[in-house]
Design an enzyme around this catalytic site. Structure first.
Site, PDB file in Angstrom:
ATOM      1  CB  SER A   1      -0.903   0.000   1.231  1.00 50.89           C
ATOM      2  OG  SER A   1      -0.137   0.334   2.370  1.00 50.89           O
ATOM      3  CE  LYS A   2      -0.710   6.926  -3.034  1.00 49.76           C
ATOM      4  NZ  LYS A   2      -1.754   6.262  -3.790  1.00 49.76           N
TER       5      LYS A   2
END
Ligand code: GLU
Length: 484
Positions: free
Chosen positions: A249-250
């Site tokens: 994820s980010k």
């Protein structure tokens, strides 16, 4: 049957590494079978879709070399087609208007929660009479279109990656919404519905997408059946995980292709690495291959079910292999925009192409990422340099200033600086001052670059000499060290 596959990104963000990897697998599968790779932009979510993300996605796919044969098709331009399809299901009696309000749905959910049941729609408006419908409409209620899902249905498919898959109709949350309220009485189509209509319309033979879509597949198969259409094959590819085994994820830093581009990865290396995220070649020790090379042997029998861990060290290693194998000419082309982005002024007169290629040749073998060139070549751009602490210490060592003065004296004689004469100058200074080679070299490097480490010293000196910068820097170092 000719293979027709697609990548269907939603332009609600930049091209994500997961989507790009799905695109890689689709591309490889299409090319392996001599089929067609289609690009479809799923932009029905008007609020979250943005044109700049569409551009980012198209640019990213092109940059990676994932050329598509048809499209881009935009779902936003196909709304009439979806409406006709909704109407078809309404006409067949397989879909219906549901007038349940948001409050009623909330109450239902609360009740289910209290009983410990999973939330689901209870299909309460499946068989409304025309009178009941008219009454709801008179109340001013809006509606959604729901598609009937038989609780007793078992849905099976043979997944090209995961093998036999079975889902129960009752686990799909009740009759599904396929279109949201709209004044025309047919509604705005939702993802699961538009996808099926498009995949039918575009004659998609294999739907290759991330495993987060498995539950959608069960629903979509029911829609194909409702339309009396042939169900395509499905391949659900493993997710990309971080080192802790969670979905990338980010929070793990970069996740979009444009970020990787900015970080100095070459498209060939990135696409090579992505190919290995979940797939392995027949010779599992082979790590470097082109897209075309991978396409020759690509098949789902070698795609893993388990998630693929993202390994930065491996990506870096692959990237370095591509950079080191790149001809100087091409590498220079790739470095020029990076130097410019770093604010280095590339002055056409001083930094001629031949000079830039020499500089590239000097550092190329030390690069892991293209962007490493920024720090490595800093002393070669601009007239002045900053002295790093180690360099100031070095310049204050006994003998350093004498070295610089001696070198300047020899250079003043006007002899052309070549590799051989530079070596010779160093020897002369060693001899005259009775100094070790290391001392001479370190003093010289500190003076011309302001650093104690760097690329080959003689070559660096020659490059600076070509710009007429070596003597001023030696002079400057002598003056500067007095004030350190
Ligand atoms: N728009 C969907 C996504 O970006 C496409 C999924 C699919 O391939 O069906 O996840």
């Amino acid at each position: 049957m000719t293979v027709r596959v697609r990548i269907a990104p939603s332009p609600t963000g930049s091209l994500h590494i997961g989507t790009a990897r799905t695109a890689v697998f689709n591309w490889l599968f299409a090319r392996h079978h001599g089929g067609t790779f289609i690009l479809r932009i799923e932009d029905t979510d008007e609020e979250r879709s943005r044109a700049e993300f569409t551009d980012n996605i198209l640019d990213g796919l092109r940059w990676l070399g994932l050329t598509w044969d048809e499209g881009p098709f935009f779902q936003s331009q196909r709304l009439d087609i979806y409406k006709q399809a909704v109407q078809k299901l309404l006409d067949k009696g397989l879909a219906y208007r549901c007038y349940t309000t948001a409050e009623e749905l909330d109450t239902l959910r609360e009740l289910q929660k209290a009983k410990g049941d999973a939330p689901r729609y209870d299909n309460r408006h499946r068989n409304l009479t025309p009178q009941q419908e008219a009454a709801f409409q008179a109340e001013g209620r809006s509606f959604v279109i729901r598609f009937q899902i038989d609780d007793g249905r078992e849905i099976r498919w043979h997944d090209l990656v995961r093998g036999e898959m079975v889902w129960q109709g009752r686990d799909l949350g009740g009759d599904m919404v396929i279109a949201r309220a709209a004044e025309d009485g047919v509604g705005q189509p939702l993802y699961n519905f538009a996808v099926v209509v498009d995949d039918m319309d575009m004659d998609i033979t294999q739907v290759i997408r991330g495993e987060d879509h498995i539950a959608n597949t069960a629903k979509q198969i029911l829609l194909y059946e409702a339309f009396g259409a042939k169900v395509p094959e499905f391949a659900h590819t493993p997710l990309i995980l971080n080192q802790e085994g969670r979905k990338l994820s980010k929070r793990d830093g970069v996740t979009s292709i444009s970020d990787f581009q900015q970080m100095g990865f070459t498209p060939e290396a990135l696409v090579n690495y992505m190919t290995l995220l979940g797939w392995s070649p027949v010779d599992s020790t082979q790590e470097i291959f082109s897209l075309a090379g991978a396409a020759q042997q690509f098949g789902f029998e070698r795609v893993n079910k388990a998630g693929a861990k993202f390994d930065w060290a491996k990506l870096d290693w692959i990237n370095s292999q591509y950079i080191h194998a790149m001809p100087v000419n091409k590498l220079t082309d790739m470095l020029i925009p990076i130097w410019e982005a770093a604010g280095y002024k590339l002055d056409g007169k001083r930094h001629e192409r031949a000079w830039l290629e020499q500089l590239t040749g000097l550092i190329g073998a030390s690069l892991t990422r293209l962007t490493d060139a920024v720090a490595m070549t800093k002393p070669f751009f601009g007239d002045t340099i900053e002295f790093q602490p180690e360099a100031t210490t070095q310049l204050q060592q006994p003998g350093s200033v004498t070295v610089l003065e001696e070198v300047l004296k020899i250079l003043a004689q006007g002899q052309e600086l070549t590799e051989a004469s530079a070596q010779d100058i160093i020897k002369q200074v060693m001899k005259a001052q009775n100094l070790k080679k290391g001392v001479v070299m370190k003093a010289l490097r500190s003076a011309i670059s302001g650093e104690v480490h760097g690329p080959d010293l003689i070559q660096s000196w020659l490059l600076l000499n070509q710009l007429g910068l070596d003597q001023p820097r030696l002079q400057n170092a002598i003056t500067a060290q007095a004030n350190f």
